[in-house]
Scaffold this active site. Structure first.
Site, PDB file in Angstrom:
ATOM      1  N   ASP A  67       0.640  -0.804   0.150  1.00  0.00           N
ATOM      2  CA  ASP A  67      -0.102  -0.290  -0.220  1.00  0.00           C
ATOM      3  C   ASP A  67       1.081   1.057  -0.199  1.00  0.00           C
ATOM      4  O   ASP A  67       1.954   1.278  -0.368  1.00  0.00           O
ATOM      5  CB  ASP A  67      -1.209   0.048   1.339  1.00  0.00           C
ATOM      6  CG  ASP A  67      -0.416  -0.523   2.447  1.00  0.00           C
ATOM      7  OD1 ASP A  67       1.043  -0.476   2.444  1.00  0.00           O
ATOM      8  OD2 ASP A  67      -1.393  -0.798   3.009  1.00  0.00           O
ATOM      9  N   ASP A 136      -7.988  -3.057  13.884  1.00  0.00           N
ATOM     10  CA  ASP A 136      -8.678  -3.283  13.066  1.00  0.00           C
ATOM     11  C   ASP A 136      -8.839  -4.242  12.006  1.00  0.00           C
ATOM     12  O   ASP A 136     -10.454  -4.675  11.613  1.00  0.00           O
ATOM     13  CB  ASP A 136      -9.678  -1.736  12.456  1.00  0.00           C
ATOM     14  CG  ASP A 136      -8.948  -1.714  10.859  1.00  0.00           C
ATOM     15  OD1 ASP A 136      -8.074  -2.510  10.929  1.00  0.00           O
ATOM     16  OD2 ASP A 136      -9.596  -0.703  10.736  1.00  0.00           O
ATOM     17  N   HIS A 138      -7.509  -5.029   9.811  1.00  0.00           N
ATOM     18  CA  HIS A 138      -7.244  -5.036   8.070  1.00  0.00           C
ATOM     19  C   HIS A 138      -5.636  -5.704   7.812  1.00  0.00           C
ATOM     20  O   HIS A 138      -4.654  -5.597   8.302  1.00  0.00           O
ATOM     21  CB  HIS A 138      -7.149  -3.621   8.222  1.00  0.00           C
ATOM     22  CG  HIS A 138      -6.124  -2.808   8.260  1.00  0.00           C
ATOM     23  ND1 HIS A 138      -6.158  -1.090   8.676  1.00  0.00           N
ATOM     24  CD2 HIS A 138      -4.756  -2.572   8.284  1.00  0.00           C
ATOM     25  CE1 HIS A 138      -4.915  -0.779   9.110  1.00  0.00           C
ATOM     26  NE2 HIS A 138      -3.916  -1.537   9.004  1.00  0.00           N
ATOM     27  N   GLU A 143      -9.974  -1.800   4.496  1.00  0.00           N
ATOM     28  CA  GLU A 143     -10.520  -1.602   6.084  1.00  0.00           C
ATOM     29  C   GLU A 143     -11.826  -2.661   6.206  1.00  0.00           C
ATOM     30  O   GLU A 143     -11.846  -3.177   4.643  1.00  0.00           O
ATOM     31  CB  GLU A 143     -10.880  -0.244   6.212  1.00  0.00           C
ATOM     32  CG  GLU A 143      -9.676   0.720   5.610  1.00  0.00           C
ATOM     33  CD  GLU A 143      -9.177   0.594   7.133  1.00  0.00           C
ATOM     34  OE1 GLU A 143      -8.959  -0.791   8.325  1.00  0.00           O
ATOM     35  OE2 GLU A 143      -8.617   1.870   7.712  1.00  0.00           O
TER      36      GLU A 143
END
Ligand code: GLP
Length: 263
Positions: A67, A136, A138, A143
């Site tokens: 990313d 979270d 990911h 997400e």
């Protein structure tokens, strides 16, 4: 999936780097999928040491990062390109022309996702994908609710991710709200996945990803669909696992792991 719990962060990191190094020795033209984040800094330091002291040779290897922040120039100290140069590429003998990240300043966001996917394909696909996990759940910046068949694209980040990553910026308010990320489907196309998770703050989420139900609410759970995954944890991150005895048993008895037990 295999789960390996090491006594501390240092040995979890060493095992991760060792697996990557051994894969590279076996196939000098490895295509690595790489991750960023605090967890990986020690892995890259170890790979740099192996390159220097053990002649681990990256000259024919290439890499694709998961990313990059949208709107961030590669020269920006907070970009993932900068992170990768600083923590790894400047310290190993990889040809930087063979290192790839999404281009944060791409004007046509959709086209950039397609370009990145095509580049991965042209390289023959990813041989080994290194993964961490966000608080979270990911992987990359996929997400919650990211489709398991998603490909490289722009993704809006969650407030949790913002809270987790913005302290890494000189001015936390400079953190972009969106990022390019390989999709969950892109990650699952890698031939092998090595996930490294350390620290108590990840214990609950990594247990969900490994032992919980498959759900796009925790995109890390998608690795359960992959036929060749190793998850490496330290004791703290492994605290919530229910099948721990079985994982230790496999690591102690399967011949594949013999040379790694004393790291
Ligand atoms: C970022 C990256 C993820 C990484 C996560 C964990 O969000 N996009 O790929 O897994 O950070 O970071 P850390 O290791 O700092 O906990």
């Amino acid at each position: 999936m295999e789960v390996i719990v090491r006594k501390d962060t240092k040995s979890a990191v060493r095992l991760t780097a060792q697996l990557m190094g051994d894969a590279l020795r076996e196939n000098p033209k490895m295509v690595f999928g790489l991750a960023t984040g605090r967890t990986m800094e020690a892995v890259y330091a170890e790979l740099a040491r192996m390159c220097k002291e053990e002649a681990l040779d990256f000259s024919l290897a290439s890499s694709f990062n998961l990313d990059e922040y949208i709107g961030m120039a590669p020269e920006n100290e907070n970009s993932y390109r900068y992170y990768m140069n600083h923590h790894l590429f400047d310290h190993i003998n990889i040809d930087k022309r063979n290192t790839n990240l999404p281009y944060g300043l791409a004007e046509d966001v959709e086209a950039e996702g397609e370009r990145y996917e095509a580049a991965i394909e042209a390289a023959g696909g990813i041989d080994l994908q290194l993964l961490g996990i966000g608080c979270d759940g990911h992987i990359g910046f996929n997400e919650p609710l990211s489709s398991f068949s998603s490909r490289t694209r722009a993704k809006a980040l969650t407030p949790e991710t913002y809270a987790q990553n913005s302290p890494l910026f000189q001015r936390p308010e400079d953190m972009p709200l969106r990022a390019f990320t390989m999709g969950v489907g892109t990650v699952l196309d890698a031939r092998r996945i090595v996930m490294l998770v350390t620290g108590a703050e990840k214990a609950a989420i990594v247990a969900k990803a490994i032992e919980g139900p498959l759900t796009s609410m925790v995109t890390g759970s998608a690795i359960q669909l992959h036929p060749n995954v190793v998850v490496i944890l330290d004791e703290e991150a492994a605290a919530n696992l229910t099948m721990r005895k079985y994982y230790d048993w496999v690591f102690m008895h399967e011949p594949e792991w013999e040379s790694y037990r004393n790291l």
